[in-house]
Design a protein around this motif. Structure first.
Motif, mmCIF file in Angstrom:
data_model
loop_
_atom_site.group_PDB
_atom_site.id
_atom_site.type_symbol
_atom_site.label_atom_id
_atom_site.label_comp_id
_atom_site.label_asym_id
_atom_site.label_seq_id
_atom_site.Cartn_x
_atom_site.Cartn_y
_atom_site.Cartn_z
ATOM 1 N N ALA A 82 0.755 -1.184 -0.060
ATOM 2 C CA ALA A 82 0.004 -0.237 -0.121
ATOM 3 C C ALA A 82 0.943 1.249 -0.022
ATOM 4 O O ALA A 82 1.974 1.255 0.636
ATOM 5 C CB ALA A 82 -0.956 -0.138 0.876
ATOM 6 N N GLN A 83 0.423 2.081 -0.742
ATOM 7 C CA GLN A 83 1.123 3.541 -0.785
ATOM 8 C C GLN A 83 0.090 4.659 -0.861
ATOM 9 O O GLN A 83 -0.242 5.292 -1.500
ATOM 10 C CB GLN A 83 1.796 3.693 -1.981
ATOM 11 N N PRO A 84 -0.478 4.805 0.619
ATOM 12 C CA PRO A 84 -1.650 5.622 0.882
ATOM 13 C C PRO A 84 -1.336 7.144 0.456
ATOM 14 O O PRO A 84 -0.182 7.618 0.899
ATOM 15 C CB PRO A 84 -1.800 5.635 2.327
ATOM 16 N N PHE A 85 -2.072 7.664 -0.164
ATOM 17 C CA PHE A 85 -2.140 9.419 -0.561
ATOM 18 C C PHE A 85 -3.351 9.943 -0.591
ATOM 19 O O PHE A 85 -3.175 11.176 -0.313
ATOM 20 C CB PHE A 85 -1.444 9.221 -2.111
ATOM 21 N N PHE A 86 -4.447 9.283 -0.551
ATOM 22 C CA PHE A 86 -5.604 9.845 -0.581
ATOM 23 C C PHE A 86 -6.104 10.195 0.773
ATOM 24 O O PHE A 86 -6.261 11.521 1.461
ATOM 25 C CB PHE A 86 -6.667 9.075 -1.579
ATOM 26 N N TRP A 87 -6.329 9.222 1.587
ATOM 27 C CA TRP A 87 -6.679 9.470 2.907
ATOM 28 C C TRP A 87 -5.914 10.075 3.835
ATOM 29 O O TRP A 87 -6.401 10.897 4.985
ATOM 30 C CB TRP A 87 -7.664 8.233 3.497
ATOM 31 N N PRO A 88 -4.524 9.902 3.717
ATOM 32 C CA PRO A 88 -3.783 10.513 4.830
ATOM 33 C C PRO A 88 -3.773 12.097 4.480
ATOM 34 O O PRO A 88 -3.979 12.993 5.462
ATOM 35 C CB PRO A 88 -2.453 9.988 4.253
ATOM 36 N N ALA A 89 -3.883 12.577 3.136
ATOM 37 C CA ALA A 89 -4.154 14.117 2.807
ATOM 38 C C ALA A 89 -5.529 14.540 3.241
ATOM 39 O O ALA A 89 -5.545 15.631 3.857
ATOM 40 C CB ALA A 89 -4.109 13.914 1.302
ATOM 41 N N PHE A 90 -6.323 13.683 3.200
ATOM 42 C CA PHE A 90 -7.824 14.028 3.929
ATOM 43 C C PHE A 90 -7.498 14.437 5.441
ATOM 44 O O PHE A 90 -8.161 15.323 5.890
ATOM 45 C CB PHE A 90 -9.164 13.083 3.510
ATOM 46 N N ARG A 91 -7.209 13.279 6.200
ATOM 47 C CA ARG A 91 -7.160 13.476 7.615
ATOM 48 C C ARG A 91 -6.085 14.810 7.993
ATOM 49 O O ARG A 91 -6.408 15.112 8.884
ATOM 50 C CB ARG A 91 -6.497 12.103 8.058
ATOM 51 N N LEU A 92 -5.033 14.750 7.171
ATOM 52 C CA LEU A 92 -4.283 15.974 7.543
ATOM 53 C C LEU A 92 -4.858 17.369 7.399
ATOM 54 O O LEU A 92 -4.631 18.389 7.955
ATOM 55 C CB LEU A 92 -2.900 15.934 6.675
ATOM 56 N N ASN A 93 -5.893 17.319 6.430
ATOM 57 C CA ASN A 93 -6.483 18.727 6.093
ATOM 58 C C ASN A 93 -7.802 18.789 6.559
ATOM 59 O O ASN A 93 -8.357 20.008 6.359
ATOM 60 C CB ASN A 93 -6.552 18.690 4.577
ATOM 61 N N ARG A 94 -8.493 17.753 7.265
ATOM 62 C CA ARG A 94 -9.946 17.726 7.590
ATOM 63 C C ARG A 94 -10.361 19.060 8.429
ATOM 64 O O ARG A 94 -11.383 19.777 8.111
ATOM 65 C CB ARG A 94 -10.171 16.353 8.400
ATOM 66 N N LYS A 95 -9.459 19.287 9.419
ATOM 67 C CA LYS A 95 -9.943 20.359 10.433
ATOM 68 C C LYS A 95 -9.795 21.857 9.711
ATOM 69 O O LYS A 95 -10.455 22.575 9.837
ATOM 70 C CB LYS A 95 -8.887 20.530 11.746
ATOM 71 N N LYS A 96 -8.656 21.987 8.916
ATOM 72 C CA LYS A 96 -8.231 23.293 8.346
ATOM 73 C C LYS A 96 -9.329 23.670 7.520
ATOM 74 O O LYS A 96 -9.628 24.736 7.219
ATOM 75 C CB LYS A 96 -6.962 23.017 7.702
ATOM 76 N N LEU A 97 -9.695 22.594 6.437
ATOM 77 C CA LEU A 97 -10.780 22.985 5.367
ATOM 78 C C LEU A 97 -12.124 22.885 6.137
ATOM 79 O O LEU A 97 -12.960 23.927 5.584
ATOM 80 C CB LEU A 97 -10.709 21.851 4.396
#
Length: 155
Positions: free
Chosen positions: A121-136
């Motif tokens: 696995a090379q996660p890219f989508f959900w880690p970006a979502f989790r990193l940005n969730r609160k800010k967005l």
């Protein structure tokens, strides 16, 4: 937090807001989607092979249809007060396999009978979502608040 991360509650609140105020929030939604897509693309760099996966990242605004075969939610019309960031299209149907990896399996088709070792696995989508969730979410909340205040002042 609820299973939908408070989306139903947000949508209820947004429906109570006048149309002009809802329209004023659209640029914040688009900006949030663009920022998320940028970070998804950045994290997908480590999985780069041809670059097609990164090129398939799309931001779809309300009333428009997501690309066919995109993940998550290919070929659906985006509801009002939402923006969707998707990965994949008719030519790139493997985003989920990069994100989650694949298990070892026996190949079919052209390489029938051979053994595939699986991919990591090379996660890219959900880690970006989790990193940005609160800010967005905060950006969108600020835009909603500003739109409501300007609507109240206008009356």
């Amino acid at each position: 937090m609820t299973a939908d991360n408070g989306l139903a509650s947000l949508n209820r609140r947004l429906k109570a807001i006048p149309k002009a105020a809802r329209e004023a929030v659209q640029p914040a939604l688009k900006k949030a989607g663009d920022d998320l897509a940028k970070d998804v693309a950045h994290l997908a760099e480590r999985a780069r092979d041809s670059g097609d996966l990164i090129k398939s990242i799309a931001v779809t605004t309300a009333g428009n249809q997501t690309p066919p075969y995109s993940q998550p939610g290919g070929g659906q019309v985006v509801p009002e007060n939402q923006v969707l960031v998707t990965v994949g299209n008719t030519a790139v149907r493997y985003g989920h396999m990069v994100e989650y990896g694949t298990a070892p399996h026996e190949n079919r088709g052209e390489f029938a009978g051979t053994q595939h070792p699986g991919t990591e696995a090379q996660p890219f989508f959900w880690p970006a979502f989790r990193l940005n969730r609160k800010k967005l979410a905060n950006r969108i909340k600020r835009a909603v608040g500003k739109a409501v205040k300007s609507e109240v002042k206008a009356k």
